[in-house]
Design a protein around this motif. Structure first.
Motif, PDB file in Angstrom:
ATOM      1  N   ASP A   1     -10.543  49.194  11.398  1.00  0.00           N
ATOM      2  CA  ASP A   1     -11.268  49.471  12.643  1.00  0.00           C
ATOM      3  C   ASP A   1     -10.332  49.882  13.775  1.00  0.00           C
ATOM      4  OD1 ASP A   1     -13.733  48.731  11.503  1.00  0.00           O
ATOM      5  OD2 ASP A   1     -13.355  46.600  11.913  1.00  0.00           O
ATOM      6  N   ILE A   2      -9.039  49.629  13.591  1.00  0.00           N
ATOM      7  CA  ILE A   2      -8.065  49.862  14.656  1.00  0.00           C
ATOM      8  C   ILE A   2      -7.197  51.075  14.320  1.00  0.00           C
ATOM      9  CG2 ILE A   2      -6.140  48.847  15.941  1.00  0.00           C
ATOM     10  CD1 ILE A   2      -8.785  47.451  16.436  1.00  0.00           C
ATOM     11  N   VAL A   3      -7.108  51.994  15.283  1.00  0.00           N
ATOM     12  CA  VAL A   3      -6.227  53.151  15.155  1.00  0.00           C
ATOM     13  C   VAL A   3      -5.050  52.952  16.102  1.00  0.00           C
ATOM     14  CG1 VAL A   3      -5.983  55.639  15.481  1.00  0.00           C
ATOM     15  CG2 VAL A   3      -8.125  54.688  14.548  1.00  0.00           C
TER      16      VAL A   3
ATOM     17  N   SER B   1      -1.202  54.649  16.853  1.00  0.00           N
ATOM     18  CA  SER B   1      -0.194  55.666  16.537  1.00  0.00           C
ATOM     19  C   SER B   1       0.707  55.842  17.757  1.00  0.00           C
ATOM     20  CB  SER B   1      -0.868  56.993  16.176  1.00  0.00           C
ATOM     21  OG  SER B   1      -1.513  57.541  17.317  1.00  0.00           O
ATOM     22  N   GLU B   2       1.548  56.827  17.694  1.00  0.00           N
ATOM     23  CA  GLU B   2       2.472  57.057  18.812  1.00  0.00           C
ATOM     24  C   GLU B   2       1.716  57.372  20.090  1.00  0.00           C
ATOM     25  OE1 GLU B   2       6.212  60.012  19.998  1.00  0.00           O
ATOM     26  OE2 GLU B   2       5.291  60.107  18.001  1.00  0.00           O
ATOM     27  N   HIS B   3       0.563  58.044  19.980  1.00  0.00           N
ATOM     28  CA  HIS B   3      -0.172  58.469  21.175  1.00  0.00           C
ATOM     29  C   HIS B   3      -1.544  57.827  21.310  1.00  0.00           C
ATOM     30  CE1 HIS B   3       2.914  61.450  21.960  1.00  0.00           C
ATOM     31  NE2 HIS B   3       2.771  61.927  20.710  1.00  0.00           N
ATOM     32  N   LEU B   4      -2.135  57.382  20.206  1.00  0.00           N
ATOM     33  CA  LEU B   4      -3.510  56.869  20.257  1.00  0.00           C
ATOM     34  C   LEU B   4      -3.552  55.334  20.211  1.00  0.00           C
ATOM     35  CD1 LEU B   4      -5.304  59.331  17.796  1.00  0.00           C
ATOM     36  CD2 LEU B   4      -5.393  59.344  20.301  1.00  0.00           C
ATOM     37  N   VAL B   5      -4.621  54.775  20.789  1.00  0.00           N
ATOM     38  CA  VAL B   5      -4.842  53.333  20.784  1.00  0.00           C
ATOM     39  C   VAL B   5      -6.351  53.078  20.686  1.00  0.00           C
ATOM     40  CG1 VAL B   5      -4.997  53.130  23.311  1.00  0.00           C
ATOM     41  CG2 VAL B   5      -4.357  51.131  21.953  1.00  0.00           C
TER      42      VAL B   5
ATOM     43  N   THR C   1     -15.742  49.556  19.357  1.00  0.00           N
ATOM     44  CA  THR C   1     -14.390  50.116  19.433  1.00  0.00           C
ATOM     45  C   THR C   1     -14.470  51.462  20.158  1.00  0.00           C
ATOM     46  OG1 THR C   1     -14.633  51.303  17.342  1.00  0.00           O
ATOM     47  CG2 THR C   1     -13.699  49.081  17.242  1.00  0.00           C
ATOM     48  N   VAL C   2     -13.355  51.866  20.727  1.00  0.00           N
ATOM     49  CA  VAL C   2     -13.237  53.213  21.299  1.00  0.00           C
ATOM     50  C   VAL C   2     -11.767  53.619  21.190  1.00  0.00           C
ATOM     51  CG1 VAL C   2     -12.943  52.294  23.645  1.00  0.00           C
ATOM     52  CG2 VAL C   2     -13.610  54.689  23.315  1.00  0.00           C
ATOM     53  N   THR C   3     -11.523  54.863  20.779  1.00  0.00           N
ATOM     54  CA  THR C   3     -10.149  55.333  20.589  1.00  0.00           C
ATOM     55  C   THR C   3      -9.815  56.385  21.639  1.00  0.00           C
ATOM     56  OG1 THR C   3     -10.321  54.914  18.205  1.00  0.00           O
ATOM     57  CG2 THR C   3      -8.537  56.350  18.928  1.00  0.00           C
ATOM     58  N   LEU C   4      -8.622  56.282  22.205  1.00  0.00           N
ATOM     59  CA  LEU C   4      -8.214  57.196  23.270  1.00  0.00           C
ATOM     60  C   LEU C   4      -6.690  57.268  23.306  1.00  0.00           C
ATOM     61  CD1 LEU C   4      -7.935  55.158  26.375  1.00  0.00           C
ATOM     62  CD2 LEU C   4      -9.787  54.446  24.871  1.00  0.00           C
ATOM     63  N   PHE C   5      -6.182  58.163  24.167  1.00  0.00           N
ATOM     64  CA  PHE C   5      -4.738  58.286  24.314  1.00  0.00           C
ATOM     65  C   PHE C   5      -4.204  57.076  25.091  1.00  0.00           C
ATOM     66  CE2 PHE C   5      -5.498  62.401  22.745  1.00  0.00           C
ATOM     67  CZ  PHE C   5      -4.276  62.977  22.398  1.00  0.00           C
TER      68      PHE C   5
ATOM     69  N   PHE D   1      -6.653  42.665  22.400  1.00  0.00           N
ATOM     70  CA  PHE D   1      -6.669  42.282  20.995  1.00  0.00           C
ATOM     71  C   PHE D   1      -5.518  42.947  20.262  1.00  0.00           C
ATOM     72  CE2 PHE D   1      -7.862  43.033  16.553  1.00  0.00           C
ATOM     73  CZ  PHE D   1      -8.177  41.741  16.151  1.00  0.00           C
ATOM     74  N   GLU D   2      -4.848  42.135  19.446  1.00  0.00           N
ATOM     75  CA  GLU D   2      -3.793  42.678  18.591  1.00  0.00           C
ATOM     76  C   GLU D   2      -4.012  42.126  17.195  1.00  0.00           C
ATOM     77  OE1 GLU D   2       1.083  42.623  18.044  1.00  0.00           O
ATOM     78  OE2 GLU D   2       0.164  41.833  19.869  1.00  0.00           O
ATOM     79  N   HIS D   3      -4.269  43.016  16.253  1.00  0.00           N
ATOM     80  CA  HIS D   3      -4.546  42.561  14.886  1.00  0.00           C
ATOM     81  C   HIS D   3      -3.253  42.080  14.244  1.00  0.00           C
ATOM     82  CE1 HIS D   3      -6.950  42.206  11.271  1.00  0.00           C
ATOM     83  NE2 HIS D   3      -5.919  42.701  10.594  1.00  0.00           N
TER      84      HIS D   3
END
Length: 376
Positions: free
Chosen positions: A176-178, A180-184, A227-231, A252-254
């Protein structure tokens, strides 16, 4: 017959023979109040001391009796609470294996613990100090048990409370969690009645929100978790704008390791709670017996002291235990008064008659020594 929970301890003056008074009392009770249990209350020949010393401890007798009785009730209520928490029935309350009602009605003075030749003040103080120590020990043990319960309750609230406050680790899966270097991926707690508003507006709360990235993970009576994914660079701006619209962004940190640690902590606390409860319950049963025994010895001292103040010297009185029903009380009082007669000692008829009459701490004064024990 079920054991009574309310008893009278009474002493009657003896003019010739205690056996004669006892036989007359038994006969009167049998004829006029046959359903009233009646027993001898065996008070030993204690050290009298002086009249002044008896008067000096008379007020303390009433106060200490209330204190000791109160401690027995505290321990009994604690036992009931612990047994209820365990889903069990309250066990039999005993003194060294003897049911408390039997211990009272067949009371025998413990000479080894309380030598009869000790001054009454010394015996009274010894009993009071012993019971006070047990009460202090109980406070510490109950506080330790309550502390563990509070910790468990706090964890349970986090696990079973609303989405606004509860632990989210068991609701969110790694997929459920994305990250990456730019996304959260952020987690939004949305009021149930505002879900349409969230779905229509989350993409416009700030720039650089991934379109159609929201997903509902859970819903309770008040909120829904999305959930919502953004930069990453616009995450703070998104949090602020979401809060203004009534949406809460939960931190939250998985972490599988943290989740495992929390589970281990919960299991340990549950084991500690069971262990503390069992230990406290065992201590309460043992301590109840100890305090109850101390209370009965204290009652014996009280009967002895009050009888001398009431009837004079040398000690000549018959002490008994009765358990009249509510409907029989008036009749039993009448029987006791008749047996008491009209002869009172010079101490009773002194200028201090009013204060001495109230020594028993009863709401009413009787021409004999009488006080009530409430076992529950």
């Amino acid at each position: 017959m079920a054991a009574a929970s309310r008893y009278w301890i009474v002493s009657l003056p003896v003019h010739t023979s205690a056996t004669t008074v006892w036989n007359r009392l038994r006969e009167s009770i049998s004829k006029n109040s046959f359903d009233t249990p009646l027993y001898r209350f065996n008070v030993p020949d204690l050290r009298v001391g002086t009249l002044d010393s008896l008067l000096a401890i008379s007020d303390d007798l009433v106060k200490s009796n209330a204190f000791i009785e109160g401690v027995t009730h505290k321990i009994r209520r604690q036992i009931e609470e612990l047994e209820k928490a365990s889903g069990l029935e309250v066990g039999s309350l005993t003194v060294d294996g003897v049911p408390v009602d039997s211990y009272l009605t067949r009371f025998v003075w413990d000479e080894g613990k309380y030598p009869t030749m000790s001054p009454l003040r010394e015996t009274v103080d010894s009993i009071h100090v012993q019971v006070a120590k047990i009460e202090d020990d109980m406070k510490i043990r109950v506080a330790e048990y309550s502390n563990i319960r509070s910790q468990l309750n706090a964890i349970n609230r986090k696990q079973s409370g609303s989405l606004a406050v509860r632990d989210l680790s068991n609701l969110v899966n790694p997929e459920d969690i994305v990250t990456s270097e730019h996304l959260v991926t952020l987690l939004a707690v949305v009021p149930k009645y505002s879900q349409k508003d969230w779905l229509s507006s989350y993409e416009t709360l700030t720039s650089y929100v991934v379109p159609r990235s929201t997903k509902k993970l859970h819903e309770d009576n008040e909120y829904a978790l999305y959930t919502v994914t953004l930069f990453q660079k616009v995450a703070d701006n998104f949090r602020n704008n979401a809060r203004e619209k009534g949406f809460q962004i939960r931190e939250f940190e998985h972490s599988p390791e943290a989740q495992a640690n929390r589970k281990e902590e919960l299991e340990k606390l549950m084991q500690d709670q069971d262990s503390k409860r069992s230990s406290l319950l065992q201590w309460c049963y043992a301590s109840y017996g100890e305090v109850f025994s101390s209370w009965m010895h204290f009652c014996a001292v009280r009967v002895f002291a009050e009888s001398i103040l009431r009837y004079g010297l040398p000690p000549m009185f018959l002490s008994v235990v009765l358990a009249p029903s509510t409907k029989s009380e008036k009749k039993v009082r009448s029987i006791l008064e008749e047996l008491c007669g009209n002869v009172n000692s010079s101490y009773w008829k002194s200028e201090d008659e009013v204060s001495i009459a109230g020594i028993g701490g009863e709401a009413e004064a009787y021409p004999y020594v009488s006080f009530t024990l409430n076992l529950v």
